[in-house]
Every structure is written in structure tokens, then in C-alpha cells.
Design an enzyme around this catalytic site. Structure first.
Site, PDB file in Angstrom:
ATOM      1  N   GLY A 219       0.849  -1.191   0.000  1.00  0.00           N
ATOM      2  CA  GLY A 219       0.000   0.000   0.000  1.00  0.00           C
ATOM      3  C   GLY A 219       0.879   1.233   0.000  1.00  0.00           C
TER       4      GLY A 219
ATOM      5  N   LYS B 252      -7.881   6.727  19.490  1.00  0.00           N
ATOM      6  CA  LYS B 252      -7.787   7.299  18.144  1.00  0.00           C
ATOM      7  C   LYS B 252      -9.026   6.956  17.330  1.00  0.00           C
ATOM      8  CE  LYS B 252      -4.949   7.986  14.112  1.00  0.00           C
ATOM      9  NZ  LYS B 252      -3.912   7.467  13.201  1.00  0.00           N
TER      10      LYS B 252
ATOM     11  N   SER C   3      -8.866  12.336   6.326  1.00  0.00           N
ATOM     12  CA  SER C   3      -8.654  11.316   5.293  1.00  0.00           C
ATOM     13  C   SER C   3      -9.967  10.921   4.636  1.00  0.00           C
ATOM     14  CB  SER C   3      -7.972  10.088   5.899  1.00  0.00           C
ATOM     15  OG  SER C   3      -8.768   9.517   6.925  1.00  0.00           O
TER      16      SER C   3
ATOM     17  N   ASN D 125     -11.335   9.473  15.133  1.00  0.00           N
ATOM     18  CA  ASN D 125     -11.666   9.231  13.732  1.00  0.00           C
ATOM     19  C   ASN D 125     -13.163   9.103  13.492  1.00  0.00           C
ATOM     20  OD1 ASN D 125      -9.053   9.221  12.615  1.00  0.00           O
ATOM     21  ND2 ASN D 125      -8.706   7.107  13.232  1.00  0.00           N
TER      22      ASN D 125
ATOM     23  N   ILE E  24       0.105   6.854   4.092  1.00  0.00           N
ATOM     24  CA  ILE E  24       0.825   6.210   5.199  1.00  0.00           C
ATOM     25  C   ILE E  24       2.002   5.402   4.681  1.00  0.00           C
ATOM     26  CG2 ILE E  24       0.634   4.546   7.079  1.00  0.00           C
ATOM     27  CD1 ILE E  24      -0.656   7.214   7.663  1.00  0.00           C
ATOM     28  N   GLY E  25       1.810   4.689   3.581  1.00  0.00           N
ATOM     29  CA  GLY E  25       2.904   3.923   3.006  1.00  0.00           C
ATOM     30  C   GLY E  25       4.064   4.806   2.588  1.00  0.00           C
TER      31      GLY E  25
END
Length: 473
Positions: A82, A305, A411, A309, A86-87
Site C-alpha cells: 500500500g 484514536k 482522510s 476518527n 501512510i505507506g
């Protein structure tokens, strides 16, 4: 190499039943896994030399920093599956380690190989405006289609995969691990680095691992709670908008023989293994600001978290606004909606703390305390977490985080604007699913918010407040 072990499916379903009693409600993702007795697929690892113009790439490979194949050390190679925000973040900072580990980026479609071939490199725009570009990665596409050009390879170059970071979107995390399971085994470490709760926390994680790898078997499982803010610009290019930190630790509480069969660890906490190469690489990466934490602390961090989110992401997605606008007091009742979402999350997390399946996590750092003292320690830990997950404490935590990320675009809003599938089912959906598992009557505000996001709804603040208030009946 591991393949599906016969008989594990029935064992896993019995295991789920033992946790749920008369309310056997295994989730859909787990049911699909435990009912699937097919052999793990054989995959092919396409590299740039497998493209039609692979010969042209081979001539310029050293110019873009590709590692020479015969210098590979698969035991130390880190695969990042991925290559979204983040990757890219993890790849960029892991590449700064000294010595630098060999890193392979794994993309999800052929077109990304072509794009990399045309302009190789990950570009990260730092918060101070600096642009960091790094082409020195191997890149692969894992598919069941055998390449017509160039060498034919499987993931791990025939040696299996030692270190794998799953940096996909949350809904794809377990399916991708499941797809690659032929190349994973007891010598592998898999780290989940996406938002949402890792699905391998007890009790359902044990059922998955038993189904695919056998009881007490399989890789070492890690999770990363990443608070860095990263925004996508285009493939292989992101803005590191808000530098923050990462917490990494073991997901499962394991002893020498794995789990004790009741969702509880039977001795040593797995996160005490300091010889974990992948965790050490993540912690040592300059700029990633990662630290190793104990299993219980990691679990709590993921739950907190998740609450953040489950509030910020869907509200900004429906309102089409920056994160900070969710917390602005405009006298329109949106603050009451935030309170309702926090209250439903608090109710679910507190029920989870009180459920017997969580005892292994609660005891994880107190395994030397036994007998009556152990029970007192368990109850003390449970009381501390019940207070920590109170609606008042969660609200304070949420507003504190909201202030720090006020200028960011969530996101989920980025996904909506790009026409991509969102992670709503792994945020709010996880809360709803867990509440049902624990016997809650339902989370109507979260359920309504899920439907709005899935429908691609756009609402004004006043319209959204009315709909979510009405959802409570």
C-alpha cells in the site's frame, strides 16, 4: 510457507461461540474467512523488468537507485503493501535508517508500475516547504497473473516474507494479509499501519489466526498508531502536513504456546521480545518519532484514536469542511451532535472493558501478579480504563486532538473528494458492530452517520444536526 490447515474452520467457529455464548454473532469478515477452505493463492511479483519496456528500465536502474538483485537480504527486507499517504510516510522515513534496510513498495495495480517507471520516486513535501524525493526503492505488483516478460518471481523471492507493513486502507488490511498468507509464517512479522481498530485484537483475532495459521501459529502481529497528518497530492506524492508520532506494539498477548484458549495470554507478554527487527526499524526511523509501547497501552491508544476518527472523519466528510470547523461553536447544535457521538463511543468502549474477552489485555502487564492480588490488579486496571473511557474524558481528549489538527483535511473527506471508498465501516462501523456483539441496543447516531457517508450526502450544519438528533427517536 503456510497454507490453510484442515479442521481449523470448525475450531475457530467454536472459539467464537465460546466468547459469545448464546449470542453467536461472528462478524461478516470472520465468517468469510472461517468458511473459506481454499488453498492460499499463488502470487507473482511483477517488477519493472516485467514490463514490456523492461530492458530500457534495466539500463537505467542504477540511476534511480534500485538495489542490485544479487545483493538482497530477504531476512531484512521490509515490504510496504500500500503506497498511499501512510505507506509513503513510512517508506520515506525508514529509508533514512543507518544502515538503510532494503525496502520494497507493493502497489495494487499495474498502472502504478508504469507511472513509477516513467518517474521513479516517492516525494514528501515537509511542513516547512522542503521537498524530499527518494527513488531508491524496489517496487512490485503482486498479482495472480504470470508476467510475459522478464524473470518470473513470487513475493519474497522464494524465501517467504520476513517483514511486512500493511499500509492499505483499513477495509483492505485483513483481505491483503489473507491473500499473501502463502508467504507468511512463524518467521514473519506483520505490522498494521492504517486507521481504525486492528481486527486481530481478542477475541476475534485468535479465531482468524487459528483458521489461517493454526492455533498458536502464524506471524508476530504488530500495530502502529500513527498521528502524523499526511495529505495526498498525486500517486507517490504527499504533503507531510502535521508531524506527530507513532506508537508501535504487539497486538496479541502471547506466551510460549500462544493463547490460553479463553482469549487470555498464558504468561509472557509478546511485546517484551526486543529482538523484533521490524519494530526496531520503525522505532529507529529518523523523523517518524516512533516509540515501542506495551500491548495494553497500544490497545487503549487505538481505541482513543478510533473515537477521534469516528467523530472528525464522518462529520467533515458530510459537511465538506476542515477538521477545526467541527468544533467551532456557532449556536447551531453541532456541539450536541459531537456529544452524542462521544457518548455512544464511551458506552461501547466501557462495555468492552467489562467484557471477559478483554481480560487478557487488561492483565497483559501484570502477569507476575497471581491469585487474589491478581484479581485486585485486574479490577483496578478495569476501573482506571472505565474512567479513561468516560464521555467526559473522551470529550476532553477529542477536543485536544481537534485543536492540533484543526487546519487539516480528514482522510475521509479526501476519499470522498477523490471518489474513493471511505473507511466509515472501520471507524463508526466498528463501534456499531462491537456494540451489537456486546449486547447493546444500538448506536443510532453512528448508524445514521454511516448511512449519510455511504450515500455521499452533503449537508449544512443545521441539516446534519436535525437528522442526527431525529435518529435518536
Amino acid at each position: 510457507m503456510n497454507s490453510f490447515k484442515a479442521g481449523c474452520c470448525k475450531h475457530s467457529l467454536r472459539m467464537v461461540s465460546s466468547f459469545t455464548g448464546s449470542r453467536q454473532v461472528p462478524t461478516e469478515w470472520l465468517r468469510r474467512v472461517t468458511e473459506d477452505q481454499s488453498e492460499p493463492p499463488r502470487l507473482y511479483a511483477w517488477r519493472l523488468t516485467n514490463l514490456a519496456d523492461g530492458a530500457n528500465y534495466a539500463r537505467k536502474s542504477l540511476e534511480v537507485g534500485e538495489e542490485i538483485p544479487n545483493s538482497d537480504d530477504e531476512r531484512h527486507r521490509i515490504y510496504i503493501l500500500g503506497v498511499g499517504n501512510i505507506g509513503r510516510l513510512y517508506a520515506s522515513f525508514l529509508a533514512k535508517n543507518n544502515p538503510r534496510p532494503p525496502i520494497t513498495l507493493v502497489v495494487h495495480r499495474r498502472e502504478l508500475l508504469d507511472q513509477w517507471n516513467a518517474r521513479p520516486g516517492i516525494e514528501l513535501v515537509r511542513d516547512d516547504g522542503r521537498i524530499e524525493r527518494n527513488p531508491a526503492f524496489r517496487i512490485e505488483w503482486w498479482t495472480d497473473a504470470q508476467p510475459a516478460h522478464g524473470p518470473v518471481r513470487e513475493p519474497g523471492s522464494g524465501c517467504g516474507i520476513s517483514n511486512l507493513i500493511i499500509a492499505t486502507k483499513a477495509p483492505d488490511a485483513i483481505p491483503q494479509v489473507d491473500r499473501a498468507r502463502r508467504y507468511l509464517g512463524g518467521g514473519s512479522t506483520v505490522a498494521f499501519a492504517q486507521n481504525g481498530m486492528c481486527k486481530l485484537w481478542p477475541p476475534l483475532g485468535e479465531a482468524y489466526v487459528a483458521a489461517r495459521f493454526g492455533k498458536g501459529g502464524g506471524p508476530r502481529w504488530l500495530a502502529c498508531v500513527t498521528t502524523h497528518g499526511v495529505t495526498s497530492l498525486e500517486p507517490f506524492r504527499s504533503v507531510h502536513a502535521s508531524p506527530a508520532d507513532v506508537r508501535v506494539g504487539s497486538v496479541m498477548v502471547r506466551g510460549g504456546d500462544g493463547w490460553d484458549g479463553n482469549g487470555n495470554g498464558n504468561g509472557n507478554d509478546g511485546d517484551k521480545d526486543q529482538d523484533d527487527y521490524l519494530a526496531e526499524q520503525i522505532v529507529g526511523a529518523p523523523g517518524l518519532a516512533a516509540r515501542r509501547v506495551a500491548t495494553r497501552e497500544l490497545w487503549v491508544a487505538q481505541l482513543e484514536k478510533l473515537v477521534v476518527n469516528a467523530v472528525i472523519n464522518p462529520l467533515t466528510a458530510v459537511l465538506r469542511c476542515k477538521n477545526g470547523e467541527v468544533f467551532e461553536e456557532r449556536g447551531d447544535g453541532l456541539g450536541d451532535v459531537v456529544e452524542m457521538l462521544v457518548e455512544e463511543a464511551s458506552r461501547t468502549l466501557r462495555a468492552l472493558v467489562g467484557h471477559r474477552s478483554s481480560e487478557g489485555i487488561l492483565r497483559a502487564q501484570d502477569d507476575a501478579v497471581i491469585g487474589a492480588a491478581g484479581e485486585k490488579s485486574l479490577e483496578r486496571t478495569r476501573e482506571e480504563l472505565l474512567e479513561r473511557f468516560s464521555s467526559v474524558r473522551l470529550r476532553t481528549m477529542l477536543y485536544s486532538v481537534g485543536e492540533k489538527v484543526a487546519a487539516n483535511t480528514s482522510s475521509m473527506l479526501q476519499d470522498v473528494q477523490a471518489g474513493k471508498k471511505t473507511e466509515i465501516e472501520d471507524f463508526n462501523g466498528w463501534l456499531v458492530e462491537t456494540a451489537r456483539y456486546l449486547g447493546d441496543e444500538g448506536l443510532p447516531v453512528n448508524e445514521k452517520l454511516i448511512s449519510l457517508v455511504e450515500d455521499g450526502a452533503v449537508r449544512t450544519r443545521g441539516e446534519l444536526v436535525k437528522e442526527l438528533r431525529d435518529s435518536r427517536g
